[in-house]
Design a protein around this motif. Structure first.
Motif, short mmCIF file in Angstrom:
data_model
loop_
_atom_site.label_atom_id
_atom_site.label_comp_id
_atom_site.label_asym_id
_atom_site.label_seq_id
_atom_site.Cartn_x
_atom_site.Cartn_y
_atom_site.Cartn_z
N ALA A 32 99.41 11.89 32.56
CA ALA A 32 98.01 12.39 32.68
C ALA A 32 97.02 11.34 32.81
O ALA A 32 96.17 11.52 33.11
CB ALA A 32 97.36 13.45 32.10
N GLY A 33 97.80 10.33 34.14
CA GLY A 33 96.56 9.44 34.18
C GLY A 33 96.53 8.82 35.91
O GLY A 33 95.61 8.06 35.69
N GLY A 34 97.07 10.27 36.16
CA GLY A 34 96.46 10.84 37.63
C GLY A 34 94.90 10.83 38.28
O GLY A 34 94.50 10.83 36.86
N GLN A 35 94.76 10.44 38.98
CA GLN A 35 93.23 10.15 39.50
C GLN A 35 92.57 11.58 40.28
O GLN A 35 91.28 12.13 40.19
CB GLN A 35 92.97 9.01 41.12
N GLY A 36 93.99 12.50 39.98
CA GLY A 36 93.20 13.71 40.87
C GLY A 36 92.37 13.78 41.96
O GLY A 36 91.62 14.72 42.18
N THR A 37 92.50 13.07 42.65
CA THR A 37 91.69 12.53 44.02
C THR A 37 91.69 13.94 45.27
O THR A 37 90.96 14.63 45.62
CB THR A 37 91.76 11.13 45.03
N GLN B 68 98.48 3.84 31.04
CA GLN B 68 99.19 3.32 31.93
C GLN B 68 98.48 1.80 32.63
O GLN B 68 97.67 1.39 32.28
CB GLN B 68 99.54 4.01 33.34
N LYS C 254 92.36 15.39 35.21
CA LYS C 254 92.55 16.81 35.41
C LYS C 254 93.04 17.85 34.19
O LYS C 254 92.97 19.02 34.12
CB LYS C 254 93.31 16.70 36.14
N ASP D 152 98.95 2.52 38.29
CA ASP D 152 100.43 2.63 39.11
C ASP D 152 101.36 3.82 39.37
O ASP D 152 102.95 2.91 39.76
CB ASP D 152 101.49 0.96 38.38
N GLY D 153 101.27 4.86 39.08
CA GLY D 153 101.87 5.89 39.32
C GLY D 153 102.80 6.86 38.15
O GLY D 153 102.77 6.00 37.05
N GLN E 237 104.70 16.99 33.93
CA GLN E 237 103.38 16.78 34.30
C GLN E 237 102.18 17.79 33.88
O GLN E 237 102.21 18.84 33.31
CB GLN E 237 103.28 16.28 36.08
N MET F 157 100.33 10.04 28.44
CA MET F 157 100.00 8.51 29.28
C MET F 157 98.61 8.83 29.84
O MET F 157 98.31 9.91 30.71
CB MET F 157 101.19 8.47 30.34
N GLU G 292 101.63 2.98 44.24
CA GLU G 292 102.61 3.55 43.38
C GLU G 292 104.10 3.80 43.17
O GLU G 292 104.92 3.72 44.10
CB GLU G 292 102.13 5.32 43.20
P1 UTP Z 1 99.56 13.29 41.62
O1 UTP Z 1 101.05 12.46 42.40
O2 UTP Z 1 100.16 15.17 41.90
O3 UTP Z 1 98.73 13.25 41.32
O4 UTP Z 1 100.73 13.31 39.77
P2 UTP Z 1 97.40 13.24 40.28
O5 UTP Z 1 97.07 11.56 40.63
O6 UTP Z 1 97.27 14.46 39.62
O7 UTP Z 1 96.38 13.99 42.30
P3 UTP Z 1 96.22 13.27 43.71
O8 UTP Z 1 97.20 12.81 43.92
O9 UTP Z 1 95.46 11.84 42.99
O10 UTP Z 1 95.53 13.87 43.86
C1 UTP Z 1 101.35 13.78 39.08
C2 UTP Z 1 101.14 13.96 38.00
O11 UTP Z 1 101.64 12.75 37.45
C3 UTP Z 1 100.62 11.80 36.91
C4 UTP Z 1 99.46 13.09 37.17
O12 UTP Z 1 98.19 12.86 36.21
C5 UTP Z 1 99.85 14.08 37.38
O13 UTP Z 1 100.53 14.74 36.05
N1 UTP Z 1 100.16 10.86 37.47
C6 UTP Z 1 100.05 10.48 38.58
C7 UTP Z 1 100.02 9.76 36.39
O14 UTP Z 1 99.92 10.00 35.59
N2 UTP Z 1 99.32 8.65 36.80
C8 UTP Z 1 99.73 8.14 37.94
O15 UTP Z 1 99.18 6.76 38.54
C9 UTP Z 1 99.63 9.41 39.14
#
Ligand code: UTP
Length: 482
Positions: free
Chosen positions: A113-118, A194, A126, A220-221, A250, A163, A383
């Protein structure tokens, strides 16, 4: 020639940066106060200046990867229907095996759950985004209820590790605190951060400055989880609890079956010894669907990104008219702790390939010190992807699941949006209720004419509704939360 000062640490960093063509990161150093200078040097240290030249080459696309191996073939998988002649298998045996592992406390849930959800553009982690189509309960709560329901079913407090990234960690833990950890037992849920990678100017390959005292960075993805689990101590902590397998999920998919005994049983018991990393797959409906595809090459399983699969292969069909490369990835895995340890503790470590994503990133101009808010994407985020670890596995299992297990919230509107996610939840729940004998109103197109939410605390799978006190029918237009 590199400037020298009375500070040998500063001089060393400056030399390394200049060799990597990244000397601008110290452009404002002299004008900063003491604490800001210390912050800047620590931040530069954390992005490992010695790696910057290599990373910059990838960022500007000089080292592009993605070659398609000659021996690429569709990956074998266990079909959803265990009686299918494609590959018959014993569902009851593997369910029992998976249940025994869960009851023994050897499985945990792990959510990235570390993504930026852009793309979603939501203000906050998110996981705090509403997901329940009737109650609006957040994504984190949906998963928390799954963990609670599965814990109650198997008589064991299943650990849940999440995460985060340095950018959303505090907001995430505060959200859980505010909501009393959604009823989970004390200590059942835990968090770790992460790593990050520097964010590059897409044109020049220079690291952007987020501020005068900070290089721009991005998480870092989800592939970073394999290192972060080890580095943060979470792996040791879980091993100390007796955990051997992680259900990888995810945060953006509320329909994932987070604790799935059948999947776990296949992963751990299908072969003589346990698989290292297993995956669910969903059969692609059409060749253009934007999901990675499970393949084999060189005797190893791997996922080829939809954008890397040549159209001739994406569209190829077998004798029965089915897509040859149809095994799409919904990003659901089981990963053995031993595999993560093996990767991290191998001599020389391990490295996942870096992928580039073009993004719009505001920054500070290193020559003028002015803030720049670009209208167009200007930056490359690098990433790593967790599925790139699949070729490193000695053993791996792929299990087909149904479309109802994949309803991700990625975009604000259109495909994979809150709206499509809510619609799929209602569609799945309508099917579950109908199987339990409830009449569900449907429109001419056959879609439910109502909105239905079923809490994981009410049912984790369709069979859980049998014998429940359910309405005989749902009214057209009704909004029902069970
Ligand atoms: P996505 O690749 O769909 O990215 O993540 P995101 O960050 O949610 O959204 P965008 O691309 O910025 O719009 C799929 C899963 O991987 C996690 C996200 O939180 C989501 O659960 N993730 C993604 C991470 O934990 N870290 C990251 O660096 C990237």
């Amino acid at each position: 020639m590199t400037r020298t000062t009375a500070d040998p640490r500063l001089d060393a960093i400056r030399r390394t940066l200049e060799r990597a063509g990244q000397g601008h990161l110290l452009a404002f150093y002299d004008a900063l106060d003491g604490p800001a200078r210390a912050r800047l040097l620590a931040a530069i240290d954390s992005i490992e200046p010695a790696r910057l030249a290599d990373l910059a080459r990838v960022a500007i696309g000089a080292d592009s990867a993605a070659t398609i191996p000659d021996d690429l073939a569709p990956a074998p998988y266990y079909p959803r229907d265990p009686a299918s002649p494609v590959r018959p298998w014993d569902r009851d045996r593997f369910r029992a095996a998976g249940e025994a592992i869960i009851r023994a406390g050897q499985a945990a849930v792990f959510t990235v759950a570390g993504g930026q959800g852009t793309r979603l553009g939501f203000d906050g982690p998110k996981g705090c985004h509403p997901a329940g189509p009737v109650t609006g309960k957040p994504l984190f709560q949906v998963l928390a209820e799954q963990v609670r329901a599965a814990s109650a079913r198997f008589g064991v407090a299943i650990p849940w590790r999440i995460m985060t990234s340095p950018l959303n960690h505090d907001a995430t833990t505060a959200f859980f605190d505010t909501h009393g950890s959604f009823g989970l037992a004390p200590g059942q849920v835990g968090f770790f951060r992460q790593g990050v990678l520097p964010t590059f100017d897409a044109r020049t390959g220079k690291v952007l400055l987020a501020d005068k005292d900070a290089p721009a960075t991005n998480p870092d993805g989800h592939g970073g989880s394999l290192r972060a689990l080890h580095r943060s101590g979470a792996l040791d902590e879980l091993a100390g609890l007796g955990v051997e397998h992680l259900f990888y999920t995810q945060i953006d998919n509320p329909l994932v079956r987070a604790v799935d005994p059948i999947f776990l049983g296949l992963h751990a018991r299908a072969d003589d010894s346990s698989a290292e990393m297993s995956s669910k797959m969903i059969a692609k409906a059409d060749p253009a669907e934007k999901v990675g595809v499970f393949c084999t090459a060189g005797g190893r399983l791997r996922i080829i990104e939809y954008s890397d699969l040549p159209p001739a292969l994406a569209e190829a069909r077998d004798d029965t008219g089915e897509l040859r490369f149809k095994a799409g990835s919904p990003a659901i895995h089981v990963i053995a702790l031993g595999f993560i340890r093996r990767l991290n503790e191998a001599p020389g470590g391990f490295a996942l390939p870096l992928h580039r994503a073009l993004k719009r990133v505001p920054h500070v101009d290193p020559t003028t010190g002015e803030r720049v808010d670009p209208a167009e994407p200007n930056a490359v985020k690098l990433e790593t992807f967790v599925f790139d670890a699949l070729p490193m596995c000695e053993r791996s299992v792929v299990l087909e699941t149904d479309r109802f297990e994949f309803a991700p919230i990625k975009n604000a509107t259109g495909a994979d949006s809150p709206e499509t996610c809510a619609r799929l939840q209602t569609a799945r729940n309508a099917a579950w209720l109908e199987a339990a004998g409830v009449r569900v109103p449907r429109n001419k197109a056959g879609e439910p004419d109502c909105v239905i939410e079923i809490s994981p605390l009410t049912a984790l799978e369709a069979d859980d509704l049998a014998g429940r006190d359910l309405p005989a029918a749902i009214e057209p237009g009704a909004r029902v939360a069970l």
